[in-house]
Design an enzyme around this catalytic site. Structure first.
Site, mmCIF file in Angstrom:
data_model
loop_
_atom_site.group_PDB
_atom_site.id
_atom_site.type_symbol
_atom_site.label_atom_id
_atom_site.label_comp_id
_atom_site.label_asym_id
_atom_site.label_seq_id
_atom_site.Cartn_x
_atom_site.Cartn_y
_atom_site.Cartn_z
ATOM 1 N N ARG A 1 -9.659 -4.624 19.408
ATOM 2 C CA ARG A 1 -10.843 -5.381 19.805
ATOM 3 C C ARG A 1 -10.449 -6.592 20.651
ATOM 4 N NH1 ARG A 1 -13.569 -6.380 14.184
ATOM 5 N NH2 ARG A 1 -15.003 -7.649 15.468
ATOM 6 N N HIS B 1 -0.310 1.887 9.962
ATOM 7 C CA HIS B 1 -1.517 2.631 9.605
ATOM 8 C C HIS B 1 -2.419 1.858 8.647
ATOM 9 C CE1 HIS B 1 1.883 4.760 7.202
ATOM 10 N NE2 HIS B 1 1.655 3.585 6.683
ATOM 11 N N ALA C 1 3.581 -5.645 -2.835
ATOM 12 C CA ALA C 1 2.495 -4.688 -2.688
ATOM 13 C C ALA C 1 1.388 -4.981 -3.693
ATOM 14 C CB ALA C 1 3.015 -3.269 -2.878
ATOM 15 N N ARG D 1 -0.601 -10.759 -8.437
ATOM 16 C CA ARG D 1 -1.258 -9.636 -9.096
ATOM 17 C C ARG D 1 -1.076 -9.793 -10.605
ATOM 18 N NH1 ARG D 1 3.160 -5.523 -6.516
ATOM 19 N NH2 ARG D 1 4.838 -5.831 -8.027
#
Length: 252
Positions: free
Chosen positions: A115, A145, A205, A222
């Site tokens: 964009r 990805h 992660a 986390r």
């Protein structure tokens, strides 16, 4: 059912379509004569577009507005680029780029959405289902990805794990994320802007990063895992029975 049209209206429409196709083909022929490789009439190029000799434009590609394509680029198939510059040696495969500047020897796509106000340096890879907006990528970044990077400044040679998101909008204002050189951003990291990740830092992660991560540090955000023994047993009984019944029916 489509409304019927008069023979006169049909003839006028066909003449208009023929004229548009002829004009499009004239532009393709001009670029081919200038050394651009185009092997399909499905390519559409606006009159203002500039393409360097030696570039390859593959089937289904649309180049609009004030777009500039550098030498040695391979654009397409099925790519849309509008009001953007793509520097030499870059490939753009099955992707869309708007109002941006893609640097030399980049690898974009497939299915990348670049964009407005995205700027990349040498050797950047924006891969499958990556979306960027209003962001700067220094040399050698890899975003392979399923990632969104918006309103960000990224240092050189960073690696983004699958599912990374820069959370840049709070419903009222937009904020920037700043990432230093040589960073590793773990899979499924949420970077809640405004936030900074220092040079050579990692994020674990699955982390939601809301505070700055110092250089060379590992940011972990986390909750510690808790396992509830037997919690799924009653739920799985009905599910397994349902699937076993379906399997038996399909085997007959």
């Amino acid at each position: 059912m489509q409304n019927s049209i008069s023979e006169q209206a049909r003839a006028a429409a066909l003449a208009q379509l023929d004229a548009a196709e002829a004009a499009c083909e004239d532009i393709l022929v001009q670029h081919i004569a200038n050394g651009v490789v185009i092997n399909s009439r499905t390519v559409q190029i606006d009159p203002e577009v500039v393409i360097a000799p030696g570039a390859v434009i593959l089937a289904g590609t649309i180049l609009r507005g004030k777009t500039v394509i550098g030498a040695g680029c391979v654009i397409g198939p099925n790519t849309l680029i509008e009001d953007s510059t793509v520097d030499e040696g870059t490939t753009v495969n099955a992707s869309q780029i708007y109002g941006s500047h893609i640097g030399p020897h980049n690898n974009i796509g497939p299915f990348t959405h670049v964009r407005v106000n995205t700027v990349t340096d040498y050797g950047v890879h924006l891969g499958a289902y990556v979306e960027t907006k209003n962001s700067n990528f220094a040399r050698g970044n890899t975003v392979s990805h399923l990632t969104y990077i918006g309103d960000s400044d990224v240092g050189k040679y960073c690696n983004f794990g699958c599912g990374t998101v820069t959370c840049n909008y709070d419903g009222k204002d937009k904020f920037r994320t700043q990432i230093g050189d040589y960073c590793f951003i773990g899979c499924n990291t949420n970077l809640v802007a405004p936030v900074k990740v220092g040079d050579g830092a990692y994020t674990a992660a699955g982390s939601t990063i809301t505070k700055d991560v110092p250089a060379q540090a590992l940011g972990i955000a986390r909750e510690r895992q808790t396992n509830l023994d037997g919690w799924a047993e009653s739920k799985m009984e009905a599910y397994i029975a349902k699937k076993q019944k379906l399997e038996n029916e399909q085997s007959k």
